[in-house]
Design a protein around this motif. Sequence first.
Motif: not given
Length: 254
Positions: A101-122
């Motif tokens: 089963c396949t799908g997609t997602s995205s992540v964007s720094v300018p859209k504030r979807q990720i912050y500095d303390d979220m770097a690393g494991s997901w």
Amino acid sequence: MRRRSAVLLVSGVLAVGGILLPSIQQQASHGDTRILSVVVNGGKPIVLGASGSADFGFTVTAEDKSGIKSVDSIGIWSANYGILVPSKASCRATSKTVSVCTGTSSVSVPKRQIYDDMAGSWFVQATANANDGDKRTAEKAGRFKILKQVTATLYGATTPVAKGQPFSVSGQLLKPDWKTQQMVANPGAKALLEFCTVPSCARTKVVATTKANSAGNVSVTVRAARTGTYLWVSPATFWSAAAASQQVQVEVNP
């Protein structure tokens, strides 16, 4: 509020920062259904610069003796309360018992979807639903990494140099600040000065190790032995990808 600790259990979903993540408590597993594997971004880390964005895919492989009906309740999350929005997964049977089963997602720094303390494991949460009503839910069905793209530069290597003479090689290590979307100093970062002999330069060897100062600057003194190429390498960490500077050739006169 972006903190995952501020999670609200409402009608079987977790509400985090306006994004809904299906609640594990409402997805009890039963039967012989298994989630065999989860692969995100082809198994490679997602690496973002100061203002980076990325689209990526994910694949969930599941198995049940009756076959797989669907994979749903997908959530993509990290420690420090990161949440990304996935698409619905589309499933294709590869045998009577296994589906991919396949799908997609995205992540964007300018859209504030990720912050500095979220770097690393997901992590990827998923529920596999079988044709006979069995299901398997896992909060950490898969793991992947979103890393910062640090940079390394080299300067200050004078050339030519007399054989045996000491000379300095300097540089700078920078890291992305996802809050300001700027590159900033990377103090305390480890830096390896590597050398290889020209013209082959097939393999490099570490000739010096140091750490960046508060401004991200690095500098070491080495002795000239033979003509060759120098570069700074910043090794990968749990939150950053590895980086290497440009190569600079230093000629050594007899």
